[in-house]
Design an enzyme around this catalytic site. Sequence first.
Site, PDB file in Angstrom:
ATOM      1  N   ASP A   1      -0.292  16.793  -0.931  1.00  0.00           N
ATOM      2  CA  ASP A   1      -0.520  15.450  -0.392  1.00  0.00           C
ATOM      3  C   ASP A   1      -1.794  15.371   0.458  1.00  0.00           C
ATOM      4  O   ASP A   1      -2.560  16.325   0.543  1.00  0.00           O
ATOM      5  CB  ASP A   1       0.727  15.065   0.421  1.00  0.00           C
ATOM      6  CG  ASP A   1       0.911  13.566   0.540  1.00  0.00           C
ATOM      7  OD1 ASP A   1       0.236  12.821  -0.187  1.00  0.00           O
ATOM      8  OD2 ASP A   1       1.740  13.133   1.357  1.00  0.00           O
ATOM      9  N   HIS A   2      -1.954  14.227   1.124  1.00  0.00           N
ATOM     10  CA  HIS A   2      -3.129  13.924   1.958  1.00  0.00           C
ATOM     11  C   HIS A   2      -3.843  15.143   2.548  1.00  0.00           C
ATOM     12  O   HIS A   2      -3.229  15.914   3.285  1.00  0.00           O
ATOM     13  CB  HIS A   2      -2.722  13.037   3.135  1.00  0.00           C
ATOM     14  CG  HIS A   2      -2.315  11.670   2.712  1.00  0.00           C
ATOM     15  ND1 HIS A   2      -1.013  11.284   2.651  1.00  0.00           N
ATOM     16  CD2 HIS A   2      -3.052  10.617   2.290  1.00  0.00           C
ATOM     17  CE1 HIS A   2      -0.953  10.036   2.226  1.00  0.00           C
ATOM     18  NE2 HIS A   2      -2.175   9.595   1.990  1.00  0.00           N
TER      19      HIS A   2
ATOM     20  N   ASP B   1      -8.228  13.358   0.744  1.00  0.00           N
ATOM     21  CA  ASP B   1      -8.195  12.024   1.355  1.00  0.00           C
ATOM     22  C   ASP B   1      -9.297  11.884   2.402  1.00  0.00           C
ATOM     23  O   ASP B   1      -9.122  12.228   3.561  1.00  0.00           O
ATOM     24  CB  ASP B   1      -6.819  11.779   1.986  1.00  0.00           C
ATOM     25  CG  ASP B   1      -6.786  10.473   2.777  1.00  0.00           C
ATOM     26  OD1 ASP B   1      -7.708   9.649   2.617  1.00  0.00           O
ATOM     27  OD2 ASP B   1      -5.831  10.281   3.555  1.00  0.00           O
TER      28      ASP B   1
ATOM     29  N   GLU C   1      -8.406   9.144  -2.216  1.00  0.00           N
ATOM     30  CA  GLU C   1      -8.009   7.883  -1.585  1.00  0.00           C
ATOM     31  C   GLU C   1      -9.232   7.130  -1.096  1.00  0.00           C
ATOM     32  O   GLU C   1     -10.191   7.710  -0.607  1.00  0.00           O
ATOM     33  CB  GLU C   1      -7.046   8.159  -0.412  1.00  0.00           C
ATOM     34  CG  GLU C   1      -6.539   6.878   0.256  1.00  0.00           C
ATOM     35  CD  GLU C   1      -5.230   7.060   1.026  1.00  0.00           C
ATOM     36  OE1 GLU C   1      -4.576   8.114   0.874  1.00  0.00           O
ATOM     37  OE2 GLU C   1      -4.856   6.138   1.771  1.00  0.00           O
TER      38      GLU C   1
ATOM     39  N   GLU D   1       2.067   8.313   8.113  1.00  0.00           N
ATOM     40  CA  GLU D   1       2.720   9.305   7.273  1.00  0.00           C
ATOM     41  C   GLU D   1       2.181  10.671   7.638  1.00  0.00           C
ATOM     42  O   GLU D   1       0.986  10.906   7.529  1.00  0.00           O
ATOM     43  CB  GLU D   1       2.446   9.014   5.789  1.00  0.00           C
ATOM     44  CG  GLU D   1       3.105   9.993   4.821  1.00  0.00           C
ATOM     45  CD  GLU D   1       4.621   9.951   4.896  1.00  0.00           C
ATOM     46  OE1 GLU D   1       5.181   8.876   4.687  1.00  0.00           O
ATOM     47  OE2 GLU D   1       5.231  10.990   5.188  1.00  0.00           O
TER      48      GLU D   1
ATOM     49  N   HIS E   1       2.133   3.192   4.580  1.00  0.00           N
ATOM     50  CA  HIS E   1       2.958   4.395   4.646  1.00  0.00           C
ATOM     51  C   HIS E   1       4.108   4.094   5.604  1.00  0.00           C
ATOM     52  O   HIS E   1       3.895   3.524   6.663  1.00  0.00           O
ATOM     53  CB  HIS E   1       2.162   5.576   5.212  1.00  0.00           C
ATOM     54  CG  HIS E   1       1.104   6.097   4.289  1.00  0.00           C
ATOM     55  ND1 HIS E   1      -0.177   6.351   4.711  1.00  0.00           N
ATOM     56  CD2 HIS E   1       1.137   6.405   2.983  1.00  0.00           C
ATOM     57  CE1 HIS E   1      -0.888   6.834   3.697  1.00  0.00           C
ATOM     58  NE2 HIS E   1      -0.111   6.875   2.637  1.00  0.00           N
ATOM     59  N   GLY E   2       5.300   4.466   5.243  1.00  0.00           N
ATOM     60  CA  GLY E   2       6.444   4.196   6.109  1.00  0.00           C
ATOM     61  C   GLY E   2       7.024   2.825   5.809  1.00  0.00           C
ATOM     62  O   GLY E   2       6.577   2.129   4.907  1.00  0.00           O
TER      63      GLY E   2
ATOM     64  N   HIS F   1       0.192   4.533  -2.964  1.00  0.00           N
ATOM     65  CA  HIS F   1       0.632   5.219  -1.742  1.00  0.00           C
ATOM     66  C   HIS F   1       1.541   4.302  -0.940  1.00  0.00           C
ATOM     67  O   HIS F   1       1.386   3.089  -0.972  1.00  0.00           O
ATOM     68  CB  HIS F   1      -0.569   5.603  -0.880  1.00  0.00           C
ATOM     69  CG  HIS F   1      -1.242   6.852  -1.338  1.00  0.00           C
ATOM     70  ND1 HIS F   1      -2.007   7.630  -0.517  1.00  0.00           N
ATOM     71  CD2 HIS F   1      -1.245   7.453  -2.545  1.00  0.00           C
ATOM     72  CE1 HIS F   1      -2.464   8.669  -1.209  1.00  0.00           C
ATOM     73  NE2 HIS F   1      -2.026   8.584  -2.435  1.00  0.00           N
ATOM     74  N   GLY F   2       2.462   4.902  -0.203  1.00  0.00           N
ATOM     75  CA  GLY F   2       3.345   4.092   0.639  1.00  0.00           C
ATOM     76  C   GLY F   2       4.257   3.204  -0.178  1.00  0.00           C
ATOM     77  O   GLY F   2       4.391   2.014   0.086  1.00  0.00           O
ATOM     78  N   GLY F   3       4.888   3.782  -1.192  1.00  0.00           N
ATOM     79  CA  GLY F   3       5.743   2.995  -2.086  1.00  0.00           C
ATOM     80  C   GLY F   3       7.057   2.539  -1.454  1.00  0.00           C
ATOM     81  O   GLY F   3       7.669   1.585  -1.930  1.00  0.00           O
ATOM     82  N   SER F   4       7.477   3.215  -0.377  1.00  0.00           N
ATOM     83  CA  SER F   4       8.783   2.883   0.223  1.00  0.00           C
ATOM     84  C   SER F   4       8.838   1.435   0.689  1.00  0.00           C
ATOM     85  O   SER F   4       7.846   0.892   1.172  1.00  0.00           O
ATOM     86  CB  SER F   4       9.065   3.801   1.414  1.00  0.00           C
ATOM     87  OG  SER F   4       9.298   5.110   0.954  1.00  0.00           O
TER      88      SER F   4
ATOM     89  N   ASN G   1       4.019   7.091  -4.758  1.00  0.00           N
ATOM     90  CA  ASN G   1       4.490   7.991  -3.713  1.00  0.00           C
ATOM     91  C   ASN G   1       5.677   7.369  -2.995  1.00  0.00           C
ATOM     92  O   ASN G   1       5.584   6.251  -2.500  1.00  0.00           O
ATOM     93  CB  ASN G   1       3.380   8.252  -2.685  1.00  0.00           C
ATOM     94  CG  ASN G   1       2.280   9.133  -3.242  1.00  0.00           C
ATOM     95  OD1 ASN G   1       2.273   9.449  -4.419  1.00  0.00           O
ATOM     96  ND2 ASN G   1       1.355   9.527  -2.389  1.00  0.00           N
TER      97      ASN G   1
HETATM   98 ZN   LIG Z   1      -2.347   7.606   1.387  1.00  0.00          ZN
END
Ligand SMILES: [Zn+2]
Length: 303
Positions: free
Chosen positions: A53-54, A88, A118, A126, A170-171, A209-212, A231
């Site tokens: 990741d990042h 990133d 990115e 995150e 993210h989050g 990114h930050g799919g939640s 993600n």
């Molecule tokens: Zn990201």
Amino acid sequence: MILQTTYAGAAFFAGDSIDNTNHQASVIGAVAAAHYIRAVAPAYGIPVVIHTDHCAKDILPWLDGLLDADELYYKEHGEPLFSSHMVDLSEEDVTWNIQITAKYLKRAAAMKQWLEMEIGVTGGMEDTVNHEHVDTSLLYTQSRDIHLIYTNLKQVSPYFSIAASFGNVHGVYKAGYAVLRPHLLRLHQEYVQEKEKTKTCKPVFFVFHGGSGSSAQDYADSIRFGTVKVNLDTDLQWAYLSGVRNYVMGKKDYLATQVGNPEGSDKSNKKYYHPRAWLREAEKSMTARVKDSFRDFNAVNQL
Ligand SMILES: [Zn+2]
């Protein structure tokens, strides 16, 4: 499926007490996780993309260490240890971001390895990245930047993807923090296709990114517009906790003492407090959540 470890997650996997001053714990942990996945995945019959990741500017030595491990593995097996990595440099100047990303892509390309990069700002927080207080107008990448990245990286290797920001965070935050605009990805695709006269109408591989916390419609739209990876972390963290929390709260009379429960003062509680009992509940609740996502991402095998 794709399994990826963060910088801090890798160090945690190795053991959080290992000194990480020179990023060694994060290298050791990620390498150990990759070997573990390679050893275990065949027993499940599931092909796994192993990804990291990042990796921001201050932890680039982590990526160097991972690529060292890849090259070593490549010499022996003809493939890199990891399927792909992420660099990133989205917080840096765009030109420098592209220049350094191209340098890493060149090293990855020699092993036909994938590189995710990115651009723009993903909001929220995150792991080692915190953008909670950034101006929300910065949360949308411009088409000309996507085009610039595409033309520069394409000269090095076809194996790259772009995590562009289209209002993603993210989050998980309260509604209204940022508005997700997946249709921007379609505009980027059209822009690049028009400029480059590409054969395909979706020349760019995007990463979400930050799919939640996103809606099924947002997933469907972004995938339709060329997203090849989503993600999902925060929602899975929550799902993982839920299993343990429900177990502990439901069994609290069996978990207060080692001996003695509602069935008798002499009854042992060992089988209730055994780590396998409650950790398995975490795995089950997370697995159920992953299944939901596979449906959302249109990634369920059609029999
Ligand atoms: Zn990201």
